[in-house]
Design a protein around this motif. Structure first.
Motif, PDB file in Angstrom:
ATOM      1  N   VAL A 243       0.819  -1.215   0.000  1.00 20.57           N
ATOM      2  CA  VAL A 243       0.000   0.000   0.000  1.00 20.57           C
ATOM      3  C   VAL A 243       0.855   1.268   0.000  1.00 20.57           C
ATOM      4  O   VAL A 243       0.303   2.381  -0.085  1.00 20.57           O
ATOM      5  CB  VAL A 243      -0.953   0.014   1.226  1.00 20.57           C
ATOM      6  CG1 VAL A 243      -1.901  -1.164   1.156  1.00 20.57           C
ATOM      7  CG2 VAL A 243      -0.164  -0.002   2.538  1.00 20.57           C
ATOM      8  N   ARG A 244       2.158   1.142   0.089  1.00 19.03           N
ATOM      9  CA  ARG A 244       3.026   2.313   0.164  1.00 19.03           C
ATOM     10  C   ARG A 244       3.924   2.481  -1.051  1.00 19.03           C
ATOM     11  O   ARG A 244       4.635   3.474  -1.156  1.00 19.03           O
ATOM     12  CB  ARG A 244       3.899   2.242   1.434  1.00 19.03           C
ATOM     13  CG  ARG A 244       3.112   2.595   2.689  1.00 19.03           C
ATOM     14  CD  ARG A 244       3.851   2.239   3.952  1.00 19.03           C
ATOM     15  NE  ARG A 244       3.162   2.741   5.138  1.00 19.03           N
ATOM     16  CZ  ARG A 244       2.082   2.203   5.656  1.00 19.03           C
ATOM     17  NH1 ARG A 244       1.564   1.110   5.082  1.00 19.03           N
ATOM     18  NH2 ARG A 244       1.502   2.721   6.723  1.00 19.03           N
ATOM     19  N   LEU A 245       3.903   1.514  -1.939  1.00 19.68           N
ATOM     20  CA  LEU A 245       4.721   1.619  -3.147  1.00 19.68           C
ATOM     21  C   LEU A 245       3.854   2.011  -4.338  1.00 19.68           C
ATOM     22  O   LEU A 245       2.669   2.306  -4.184  1.00 19.68           O
ATOM     23  CB  LEU A 245       5.451   0.296  -3.386  1.00 19.68           C
ATOM     24  CG  LEU A 245       6.479  -0.073  -2.310  1.00 19.68           C
ATOM     25  CD1 LEU A 245       7.061  -1.457  -2.561  1.00 19.68           C
ATOM     26  CD2 LEU A 245       7.605   0.958  -2.246  1.00 19.68           C
ATOM     27  N   SER A 246       4.433   1.976  -5.515  1.00 14.27           N
ATOM     28  CA  SER A 246       3.761   2.463  -6.719  1.00 14.27           C
ATOM     29  C   SER A 246       2.407   1.795  -6.950  1.00 14.27           C
ATOM     30  O   SER A 246       2.264   0.584  -6.819  1.00 14.27           O
ATOM     31  CB  SER A 246       4.663   2.222  -7.936  1.00 14.27           C
ATOM     32  OG  SER A 246       3.995   2.566  -9.127  1.00 14.27           O
ATOM     33  N   LYS A 247       1.425   2.627  -7.301  1.00 19.34           N
ATOM     34  CA  LYS A 247       0.091   2.110  -7.603  1.00 19.34           C
ATOM     35  C   LYS A 247       0.052   1.405  -8.954  1.00 19.34           C
ATOM     36  O   LYS A 247      -0.938   0.736  -9.284  1.00 19.34           O
ATOM     37  CB  LYS A 247      -0.927   3.265  -7.602  1.00 19.34           C
ATOM     38  CG  LYS A 247      -0.998   4.039  -6.294  1.00 19.34           C
ATOM     39  CD  LYS A 247      -1.407   3.139  -5.130  1.00 19.34           C
ATOM     40  CE  LYS A 247      -1.509   3.928  -3.831  1.00 19.34           C
ATOM     41  NZ  LYS A 247      -1.848   3.068  -2.673  1.00 19.34           N
ATOM     42  N   VAL A 249       2.019  -0.986  -9.777  1.00 13.04           N
ATOM     43  CA  VAL A 249       2.543  -2.341  -9.584  1.00 13.04           C
ATOM     44  C   VAL A 249       1.427  -3.233  -9.057  1.00 13.04           C
ATOM     45  O   VAL A 249       0.731  -2.879  -8.093  1.00 13.04           O
ATOM     46  CB  VAL A 249       3.728  -2.360  -8.605  1.00 13.04           C
ATOM     47  CG1 VAL A 249       4.190  -3.799  -8.345  1.00 13.04           C
ATOM     48  CG2 VAL A 249       4.885  -1.537  -9.152  1.00 13.04           C
ATOM     49  N   SER A 250       1.273  -4.381  -9.694  1.00 17.35           N
ATOM     50  CA  SER A 250       0.282  -5.357  -9.259  1.00 17.35           C
ATOM     51  C   SER A 250       0.932  -6.312  -8.259  1.00 17.35           C
ATOM     52  O   SER A 250       1.872  -7.027  -8.600  1.00 17.35           O
ATOM     53  CB  SER A 250      -0.253  -6.140 -10.472  1.00 17.35           C
ATOM     54  OG  SER A 250      -1.098  -7.188 -10.053  1.00 17.35           O
ATOM     55  N   PHE A 251       0.432  -6.330  -7.022  1.00 21.83           N
ATOM     56  CA  PHE A 251       1.003  -7.149  -5.964  1.00 21.83           C
ATOM     57  C   PHE A 251       0.162  -8.415  -5.763  1.00 21.83           C
ATOM     58  O   PHE A 251      -1.069  -8.358  -5.739  1.00 21.83           O
ATOM     59  CB  PHE A 251       1.064  -6.375  -4.645  1.00 21.83           C
ATOM     60  CG  PHE A 251       2.049  -5.245  -4.652  1.00 21.83           C
ATOM     61  CD1 PHE A 251       3.365  -5.458  -4.288  1.00 21.83           C
ATOM     62  CD2 PHE A 251       1.660  -3.968  -5.041  1.00 21.83           C
ATOM     63  CE1 PHE A 251       4.289  -4.418  -4.294  1.00 21.83           C
ATOM     64  CE2 PHE A 251       2.567  -2.927  -5.048  1.00 21.83           C
ATOM     65  CZ  PHE A 251       3.889  -3.150  -4.677  1.00 21.83           C
ATOM     66  N   GLY A 286       8.768   1.018 -11.345  1.00 23.58           N
ATOM     67  CA  GLY A 286       7.492   1.404 -10.754  1.00 23.58           C
ATOM     68  C   GLY A 286       6.265   0.934 -11.498  1.00 23.58           C
ATOM     69  O   GLY A 286       5.141   1.377 -11.198  1.00 23.58           O
ATOM     70  N   LYS A 287       6.441  -0.013 -12.432  1.00 26.16           N
ATOM     71  CA  LYS A 287       5.291  -0.495 -13.199  1.00 26.16           C
ATOM     72  C   LYS A 287       5.516  -1.947 -13.600  1.00 26.16           C
ATOM     73  O   LYS A 287       6.479  -2.253 -14.300  1.00 26.16           O
ATOM     74  CB  LYS A 287       5.083   0.372 -14.436  1.00 26.16           C
ATOM     75  CG  LYS A 287       3.843   0.003 -15.231  1.00 26.16           C
ATOM     76  CD  LYS A 287       3.655   0.940 -16.412  1.00 26.16           C
ATOM     77  CE  LYS A 287       2.388   0.595 -17.189  1.00 26.16           C
ATOM     78  NZ  LYS A 287       2.189   1.496 -18.355  1.00 26.16           N
ATOM     79  N   GLY A 288       4.613  -2.844 -13.140  1.00 29.86           N
ATOM     80  CA  GLY A 288       4.766  -4.250 -13.498  1.00 29.86           C
ATOM     81  C   GLY A 288       4.024  -5.152 -12.535  1.00 29.86           C
ATOM     82  O   GLY A 288       3.056  -4.736 -11.883  1.00 29.86           O
ATOM     83  N   GLU A 289       4.506  -6.380 -12.406  1.00 26.65           N
ATOM     84  CA  GLU A 289       3.855  -7.371 -11.542  1.00 26.65           C
ATOM     85  C   GLU A 289       4.868  -7.940 -10.548  1.00 26.65           C
ATOM     86  O   GLU A 289       5.970  -8.310 -10.932  1.00 26.65           O
ATOM     87  CB  GLU A 289       3.274  -8.513 -12.382  1.00 26.65           C
ATOM     88  CG  GLU A 289       2.198  -8.055 -13.355  1.00 26.65           C
ATOM     89  CD  GLU A 289       1.712  -9.186 -14.238  1.00 26.65           C
ATOM     90  OE1 GLU A 289       2.257 -10.315 -14.122  1.00 26.65           O
ATOM     91  OE2 GLU A 289       0.792  -8.955 -15.049  1.00 26.65           O
ATOM     92  N   GLU A 306       9.236 -12.495  -6.763  1.00 24.22           N
ATOM     93  CA  GLU A 306       9.441 -12.502  -8.210  1.00 24.22           C
ATOM     94  C   GLU A 306       8.855 -11.250  -8.851  1.00 24.22           C
ATOM     95  O   GLU A 306       7.780 -10.780  -8.470  1.00 24.22           O
ATOM     96  CB  GLU A 306       8.791 -13.745  -8.815  1.00 24.22           C
ATOM     97  CG  GLU A 306       9.042 -13.909 -10.300  1.00 24.22           C
ATOM     98  CD  GLU A 306       8.519 -15.229 -10.833  1.00 24.22           C
ATOM     99  OE1 GLU A 306       8.673 -15.496 -12.039  1.00 24.22           O
ATOM    100  OE2 GLU A 306       7.951 -16.005 -10.031  1.00 24.22           O
ATOM    101  N   ASP A 307       9.594 -10.706  -9.827  1.00 26.19           N
ATOM    102  CA  ASP A 307       9.106  -9.549 -10.574  1.00 26.19           C
ATOM    103  C   ASP A 307       9.320  -9.781 -12.071  1.00 26.19           C
ATOM    104  O   ASP A 307      10.005 -10.723 -12.463  1.00 26.19           O
ATOM    105  CB  ASP A 307       9.839  -8.272 -10.131  1.00 26.19           C
ATOM    106  CG  ASP A 307      11.336  -8.315 -10.464  1.00 26.19           C
ATOM    107  OD1 ASP A 307      11.691  -8.272 -11.659  1.00 26.19           O
ATOM    108  OD2 ASP A 307      12.152  -8.406  -9.519  1.00 26.19           O
ATOM    109  N   ASN A 308       8.721  -8.934 -12.873  1.00 26.18           N
ATOM    110  CA  ASN A 308       8.903  -9.023 -14.332  1.00 26.18           C
ATOM    111  C   ASN A 308       9.679  -7.821 -14.837  1.00 26.18           C
ATOM    112  O   ASN A 308       9.383  -7.266 -15.892  1.00 26.18           O
ATOM    113  CB  ASN A 308       7.559  -9.146 -15.048  1.00 26.18           C
ATOM    114  CG  ASN A 308       6.666  -7.932 -14.838  1.00 26.18           C
ATOM    115  OD1 ASN A 308       6.941  -7.095 -13.968  1.00 26.18           O
ATOM    116  ND2 ASN A 308       5.603  -7.809 -15.627  1.00 26.18           N
TER     117      ASN A 308
END
Length: 371
Positions: A243-247, A249-251, A286-289, A306-308
């Motif tokens: 809730v505190r990082l980039s909107k 990004v899909s968590f 700041g943008k991804g999954e 894991e990130d993309n």
């Protein structure tokens, strides 16, 4: 420069020893050849009696330090010197010994008035030992080099640890003073007639700063581990960060287990987890999954982050955990180094880049033992 000089000295020493051994080997072979020639002259000379020739023969054999076996023309044993009795008295061992000598040097035929004999010989024990000396020297130098490298790395690692620990403790000390002041100001604000929602949010941020200071203060100190549910601890840290990082990004959080107890320092583990999440968001610009996956195998718990994002080249998978390594313009390169120390040294676990490649994202994996 010092290593180059040492290398030259070692190479020169080995060359000199090898040259000396070769010369000594030639001298020993020549000594045997000369003896045979003199023996022939003595036996065939009219001026030398058989007794004198025999005395010379025995005198020579007692003076040399070479293993020698003399066989008659029919292959039967005649005489030996510097050869163990248990070999001479055993026909099988004697044949084996003669065969070994023949491989080293061809036997010398001695045509004597009373028949032909064959002399078998090999290097002296001293010469054999000298031939091994260059090998022993190389092995000792290699061991010394490995020890020197290990000692240098250990000292270097210790110095780095003291440096990072000192910086962390000093940071905690410096943060502590303004935090105390902020806590006092918050108490005053709570008594004022203002929107308490803002005050509550400020309270959360102050508590967060207090947690950060506590984490820094624990670096370099003996860490007390307590039994804790790694699933619940990871979920809380995940919820806080999401809730505190980039909107943009899909968590996603997924756990195959509801409860898994491990020996844990929650403040330090939370630091590691949050560091991995922040790095993942930075890697995605700041943008991804971003996904977190927990599962267990036997007596271990696995936490995958894991990130993309942009990914990490395979050549950098281990290097990123070294102090000072960073790809950020304003980074210090301490985050992953401290994360590795916290997980592996404090918690006895493992942390690594499980999977990553440029343009294909990154998967970090933490492994902790269950209790």
């Amino acid at each position: 420069m010092g290593f180059l000089v040492a290398f030259v000295i070692v190479v020169f020493s080995i060359w000199m020893i090898t040259k000396f051994v070769g010369k000594l080997k030639e001298e020993e072979a020549l000594k045997v050849q000369n003896y045979v020639q003199v023996q022939r002259l003595l036996i065939t000379s009219d001026e030398t009696t058989p007794i004198e020739a025999t005395e010379f023969y025995i005198s020579f054999l007692n003076s040399v330090n070479l293993p020698i076996i003399i066989l008659n023309e029919d292959g039967s044993y005649n005489l030996s010197v510097n050869v163990k009795d248990f070999i001479v008295n055993d026909s099988v061992r004697l044949r084996k010994k003669v065969s070994e000598m023949a491989k080293k040097y061809p036997p010398i035929k001695m045509k004597l008035p009373f028949g032909t004999q064959k002399m078998y010989y090999k290097n002296s024990e001293l010469l054999d030992q000298l031939q091994l000396y260059p090998i022993i020297l190389i092995v000792l130098i290699a061991l010394f080099g490995l020890f020197t490298y290990w000692y240098y790395q250990t000292v270097k690692h210790s110095e780095q640890n003291y440096l990072w620990a000192g910086m962390a403790k000093e940071t905690a000390h410096q943060i502590g003073t303004p935090i105390s002041s902020l806590i006092g100001w918050l108490e005053l604000l709570k008594m004022e007639d203002i929107d308490q929602m803002s005050v509550n949010e400020m309270q959360k941020d102050v508590e967060r700063l207090t947690t950060i200071a506590e984490r820094f203060s624990k670096i370099g100190s003996k860490t007390e581990l307590e039994r804790a549910d790694i699933v619940d601890t990871t979920r809380k840290a995940f919820d806080y960060m999401s809730v505190r990082l980039s909107k943009n990004v899909s968590f996603e959080f997924e756990s195959e287990v509801d409860y898994a107890e491990v020996a844990l320092s929650e403040p330090l583990y939370g630091w590691v987890f949050e560091n991995l999440v922040k790095n993942a968001v930075d890697a995605m610009h700041g943008k991804g999954e971003l996904s977190v996956h927990l599962f267990e195998k036997e007596n271990e718990v696995f936490i995958d982050v894991e990130d993309n994002g942009q990914g990490i080249p395979s050549s950098k998978h281990k290097e990123i955990f070294k102090p000072g390594y960073t790809t950020k313009k304003r980074g210090w390169g301490l985050g992953l180094s401290l994360a590795k120390r916290i997980i592996e040294e404090y918690h006895g676990g493992k942390i690594s880049v499980y999977r990553s490649a440029p343009g294909k994202g990154t998967q970090f994996r933490i492994i902790l033992k269950k209790v």
